[in-house]
Scaffold this motif. Structure first.
Motif, PDB file in Angstrom:
ATOM      1  N   MET A   1       0.871  -1.341  -0.147  1.00  0.00           N
ATOM      2  CA  MET A   1      -0.041   0.017   0.082  1.00  0.00           C
ATOM      3  C   MET A   1       1.293   1.552   0.082  1.00  0.00           C
ATOM      4  SD  MET A   1      -3.191   0.364  -0.425  1.00  0.00           S
ATOM      5  CE  MET A   1      -4.460   1.628   0.281  1.00  0.00           C
ATOM      6  N   LEU A   2       1.808   1.070   0.629  1.00  0.00           N
ATOM      7  CA  LEU A   2       2.731   2.438   0.406  1.00  0.00           C
ATOM      8  C   LEU A   2       3.562   2.597  -0.737  1.00  0.00           C
ATOM      9  CD1 LEU A   2       4.325   4.460   2.577  1.00  0.00           C
ATOM     10  CD2 LEU A   2       5.837   2.395   3.236  1.00  0.00           C
ATOM     11  N   LEU A   3       3.279   1.521  -1.412  1.00  0.00           N
ATOM     12  CA  LEU A   3       4.321   1.373  -2.697  1.00  0.00           C
ATOM     13  C   LEU A   3       3.293   2.385  -3.979  1.00  0.00           C
ATOM     14  CD1 LEU A   3       6.532   1.303  -4.450  1.00  0.00           C
ATOM     15  CD2 LEU A   3       5.571  -1.041  -5.144  1.00  0.00           C
ATOM     16  N   LEU A   4       1.783   2.600  -3.448  1.00  0.00           N
ATOM     17  CA  LEU A   4       1.023   2.615  -4.467  1.00  0.00           C
ATOM     18  C   LEU A   4       0.755   3.633  -4.458  1.00  0.00           C
ATOM     19  CD1 LEU A   4      -1.091   2.800  -6.472  1.00  0.00           C
ATOM     20  CD2 LEU A   4      -2.595   1.817  -4.703  1.00  0.00           C
ATOM     21  N   GLN A   5       0.322   4.448  -2.795  1.00  0.00           N
ATOM     22  CA  GLN A   5       0.782   5.867  -1.971  1.00  0.00           C
ATOM     23  C   GLN A   5       2.457   6.632  -2.885  1.00  0.00           C
ATOM     24  OE1 GLN A   5       0.359   5.865   1.682  1.00  0.00           O
ATOM     25  NE2 GLN A   5      -1.837   5.533   1.943  1.00  0.00           N
ATOM     26  N   ASP A   6       3.720   6.292  -2.492  1.00  0.00           N
ATOM     27  CA  ASP A   6       4.110   6.963  -3.211  1.00  0.00           C
ATOM     28  C   ASP A   6       4.590   6.791  -4.270  1.00  0.00           C
ATOM     29  OD1 ASP A   6       5.732   6.667  -0.472  1.00  0.00           O
ATOM     30  OD2 ASP A   6       7.046   5.041  -1.114  1.00  0.00           O
ATOM     31  N   GLY A   7       3.734   6.151  -5.251  1.00  0.00           N
ATOM     32  CA  GLY A   7       3.557   6.185  -6.696  1.00  0.00           C
ATOM     33  C   GLY A   7       2.221   7.365  -7.383  1.00  0.00           C
ATOM     34  N   VAL A   8       1.490   7.204  -6.617  1.00  0.00           N
ATOM     35  CA  VAL A   8       0.343   8.622  -6.763  1.00  0.00           C
ATOM     36  C   VAL A   8       1.087   9.564  -6.069  1.00  0.00           C
ATOM     37  CG1 VAL A   8      -1.737   9.395  -5.944  1.00  0.00           C
ATOM     38  CG2 VAL A   8      -1.286   7.225  -6.368  1.00  0.00           C
ATOM     39  N   LEU A   9       1.824   9.942  -5.780  1.00  0.00           N
ATOM     40  CA  LEU A   9       2.358  11.366  -5.006  1.00  0.00           C
ATOM     41  C   LEU A   9       2.945  11.465  -6.160  1.00  0.00           C
ATOM     42  CD1 LEU A   9       2.793  13.649  -2.632  1.00  0.00           C
ATOM     43  CD2 LEU A   9       4.303  11.593  -2.228  1.00  0.00           C
ATOM     44  N   ALA A  10       4.311  10.383  -6.338  1.00  0.00           N
ATOM     45  CA  ALA A  10       5.652  11.008  -7.671  1.00  0.00           C
ATOM     46  C   ALA A  10       4.281  11.424  -8.691  1.00  0.00           C
ATOM     47  CB  ALA A  10       6.259   9.849  -7.687  1.00  0.00           C
ATOM     48  N   PHE A  11       3.444  10.610  -9.492  1.00  0.00           N
ATOM     49  CA  PHE A  11       2.812  10.950 -10.632  1.00  0.00           C
ATOM     50  C   PHE A  11       1.844  12.291  -9.807  1.00  0.00           C
ATOM     51  CE2 PHE A  11      -1.356  11.537 -12.411  1.00  0.00           C
ATOM     52  CZ  PHE A  11      -0.950  11.254 -14.105  1.00  0.00           C
TER      53      PHE A  11
END
Length: 109
Positions: A1-11
């Motif tokens: 879940m942390l990886l998905l949040q980091d991906g969305v934040l980076a996008f």
């Protein structure tokens, strides 16, 4: 879940940064249109019958539209009388155009 949040934040960060750069570049490049360039001459040397003269003047007129302050110079380098009459007509019809002899181009600046 942390990886998905980091991906969305980076996008979202990338999209936001791109939007800021795009807006700043657009504002800087389109400030007040193009400034006039005084003394810019678009010279068309004409000789003989100058069969493509009208098309050449039309193209110079199109270029002149993007260069405020530019002047079209039709240089008579030995035109026939009929071609000279057509060049004179084209020069008179245009707002910033003149028909001159090659030695008189300096006087047009």
């Amino acid at each position: 879940m942390l990886l998905l949040q980091d991906g969305v934040l980076a996008f979202l960060s990338a999209v936001g940064l791109t939007t800021i750069v795009w807006t700043a570049a657009g504002a800087l490049l389109h400030m007040g249109g193009r400034p006039a360039i005084p003394g810019l001459l678009l010279v068309l040397p004409l000789k003989g019958e100058a069969l493509a003269m009208e098309a050449d003047v039309r193209e110079l007129r199109r270029v002149q539209g993007g260069l405020p302050g530019a002047k079209i110079i039709l240089a008579d380098c030995g035109l026939t009388p009929d071609a000279q009459a057509l060049a004179r007509y084209l020069a008179d019809r245009e707002k910033n155009a003149a028909l001159v002899l090659p030695g008189d181009i300096i006087a047009e600046i």
